[in-house]
Design an enzyme around this catalytic site. Sequence first.
Site, PDB file in Angstrom:
ATOM      1  N   ASP A  66       0.862  -1.177   0.000  1.00 48.70           N
ATOM      2  CA  ASP A  66       0.000   0.000   0.000  1.00 48.70           C
ATOM      3  C   ASP A  66       0.903   1.233   0.000  1.00 48.70           C
ATOM      4  O   ASP A  66       1.657   1.448   0.947  1.00 48.70           O
ATOM      5  CB  ASP A  66      -0.893  -0.037   1.249  1.00 48.70           C
ATOM      6  CG  ASP A  66      -1.755   1.200   1.374  1.00 48.70           C
ATOM      7  OD1 ASP A  66      -2.210   1.686   0.337  1.00 48.70           O
ATOM      8  OD2 ASP A  66      -1.958   1.676   2.500  1.00 48.70           O
ATOM      9  N   THR A  99      -3.056   5.075  -3.976  1.00 51.18           N
ATOM     10  CA  THR A  99      -1.995   5.845  -3.307  1.00 51.18           C
ATOM     11  C   THR A  99      -0.651   5.649  -3.994  1.00 51.18           C
ATOM     12  O   THR A  99       0.186   6.540  -3.984  1.00 51.18           O
ATOM     13  CB  THR A  99      -1.882   5.429  -1.834  1.00 51.18           C
ATOM     14  OG1 THR A  99      -1.877   4.007  -1.750  1.00 51.18           O
ATOM     15  CG2 THR A  99      -3.020   5.972  -1.028  1.00 51.18           C
ATOM     16  N   THR A 100      -0.438   4.453  -4.593  1.00 55.56           N
ATOM     17  CA  THR A 100       0.818   4.229  -5.332  1.00 55.56           C
ATOM     18  C   THR A 100       0.741   4.945  -6.675  1.00 55.56           C
ATOM     19  O   THR A 100       1.687   5.618  -7.087  1.00 55.56           O
ATOM     20  CB  THR A 100       1.044   2.716  -5.557  1.00 55.56           C
ATOM     21  OG1 THR A 100       0.750   2.031  -4.354  1.00 55.56           O
ATOM     22  CG2 THR A 100       2.472   2.426  -5.946  1.00 55.56           C
ATOM     23  N   ASP A 401      -8.862  -0.255   2.271  1.00 56.48           N
ATOM     24  CA  ASP A 401      -8.841   0.245   0.892  1.00 56.48           C
ATOM     25  C   ASP A 401     -10.120  -0.133   0.153  1.00 56.48           C
ATOM     26  O   ASP A 401     -10.683   0.671  -0.587  1.00 56.48           O
ATOM     27  CB  ASP A 401      -7.627  -0.314   0.134  1.00 56.48           C
ATOM     28  CG  ASP A 401      -6.382   0.525   0.400  1.00 56.48           C
ATOM     29  OD1 ASP A 401      -6.458   1.371   1.296  1.00 56.48           O
ATOM     30  OD2 ASP A 401      -5.360   0.332  -0.264  1.00 56.48           O
TER      31      ASP A 401
END
Length: 533
Positions: A66, A99-100, A401
């Site tokens: 994550d 988020t990446t 998530d």
Amino acid sequence: MAAVTASRPRASKAESFVDNKRKEDIRSANINAGRAVADAVRTSLGPKGMDKMISTASGEVIITNDGATILNKMDVLQPAAKMMVELSKSQDSAAGDGTTTVVVLAGALLRVCQTLLGSGIHPTVISDALHKSCAKSVDILTAMAVPVELTDRDSLVKSASTSLNSKVVSQYSTLLAPLAVDAVLSVIDPEKPEIVDLRDIKIVKKLGGTVDDTHTVNGLVFDKKVSHAAGGPTRMENAKIAVIQFQISPPKTDIEQSIVVSDYTQMDRILKEERNYILGMIKKIKATGCNVLLIQKSILRDAVTDLSLHYLAKAKIMVIKDVERDEIEFVTKTLNCLPIANIEHFRAEKLGYADLVEEASLGDGKILKITGIKDMGRTTSVLVRGSNQLVLDEAERSLHDALCVVRCLVSKRFLIAGGGAPEIELSRQLGAWAKVLHGMEGYCVKSFAEALEVIPYTLAENAGLNPIAIVTELRNKHAQGEINSGINVRKGQITNILEENVVQPLLVSTSAITLATECVRMILKIDDIVTVR
């Protein structure tokens, strides 16, 4: 002498010249720092991305892919690199997923900005072009999106499982995705259908079993035992539950004081008074018909003493102590009761009612379950199991998530294809738009379009495919009008991604692009770093 006077005006000319070297150095240092952070998480993008093992200073080990967690745990010193960490945090709070993606995108944009700056284009011109491209991208994405209804449970489950596919616990996505969807749908308030507060979903982790044993509990779960000290009840039917914030123990002085007792009669009197004081409290509690007490953790003195536990057990009242302060709001909302701050305010109308409160054995520990709650608030609890702490923590993050993805769909009800399809489509349409624009602006927009190709390129690279061949074929498919073609990582080829059920909320993509652009524009505008003592 004449030679000296002649050289003077030349010197003043040189003094008026401004040195830009330092500004360029600072800017390129910032850009390099941002790119370094982006490259660190780039390998963990997508379903075939690698995981990172993070070892903290305290010796704790975390395994995750994550982006937000990885960057959060990184010890970043360079100020511009810190902005990348903040960027992934803001994506985490805005959309919860991607988020990446957002950091990789920002890294790619920084790379093309470095090239444009090297060509001598002014940072402000680049910044304005980025802003325009970003606004245009959001319009293109919105035009591509497919509307979705909350009644269409299958679509919601598909998007939640897409989010889970890139996680360590991807093999459990068939279990966790429907679980996340049901949890979110159960806490939606019909009066405010757009808003989901994820604090209404409590995730309780319990070591033991496997992730397969994860389930939702229609009621309340505490990772706590019932107080057994004095042989009190451990199971209660038709429970009347009070959440109390005061202590059932003898009072203490507010400041540290020692009381000197000179003879035994006085000592007996103190003990007798203590007993009467506690008995008085318990009689008031018993008078309302309350038979289960949830006691908030106290920092001033013991919440309960052996003596009070003994009397509570005699009165057949079940005691659960050490309820955390931040759980109180969730507990009272679920039980539909009011917290009681003082024994004088203890009334029957402040109690919550449930069919059963019992202690259940799980693995080597015990948990407390409250089920059959009357007039239960719109909350839900999820009990997550895992064979070891690392899997357990990662399962919790992955579930969070997935919950965020469903929350995105509730607030903005549009789905979009995944697998690099929207990025390639954006790149194609922005490239066409750049040809219409004049001057530097068109040049900058074209670079922005090229930067977006980093997502499909990285997806292919992480899956062990040939990135150049895949991205070229993908461009070709999109040029032929197949806007939902994306990289199918499992088959290692280009397919229609919507048919493969790889979908994501529109909000994840739009917020990733707007946040990444904003961050890059900010880094571009910085031309000096001043350290202040």
